[in-house]
Motif scaffolding. Structure first.
Motif: not given
Length: 122
Positions: A70-81, A83-95
């Protein structure tokens, strides 16, 4: 590949794309959602997308199911699920605004430096 090896692969992949301030929270016993949260940020929308794209590509290359991204198009907070690991890739300004590390402050932090820095045999 076990869950710890997958977490290490995620950390190394994010590091290879120059993700900054990578943090890993051990969520076992704290959250039913995942065993690990991997949190990092990029300094621009393009970098956030590059990190997320590389994580997706590496997951597919290793036959790791991506439940949701989720969130790839806006690229402010991309969440990659994963299953047992959830990755949160933030834009520096939003983290710092969402501050997941504080929100989940009772989670143990994994030593990321030990994962990305190869150990030297003495």
């Amino acid at each position: 590949m076990n869950i710890k090896e997958l977490m290490e692969l995620v950390v190394k992949t994010a590091d290879d794309k120059r993700a900054e301030n990578i943090a890993v929270l051990d969520m076992e016993g704290i959250s039913l959602v995942a065993d690990y949260f991997v949190i990092c940020h990029g300094n621009s929308e393009k970098q956030v997308q590059a990190i997320a794209r590389e994580l997706k590509d590496v997951a597919l290359e290793n036959d790791i199911q991506i439940r949701r991204m989720e969130g790839f198009d806006h690229a402010r907070w991309v969440l990659i699920d994963l299953a047992n690991i959830v990755v949160h890739v933030f834009h520096r300004d939003d983290r710092s605004y969402y501050n997941l590390e504080k929100l989940w402050g009772d989670a143990n932090k994994i030593d990321v430096d030990a994962i990305i820095t190869p150990q030297q045999n003495l």
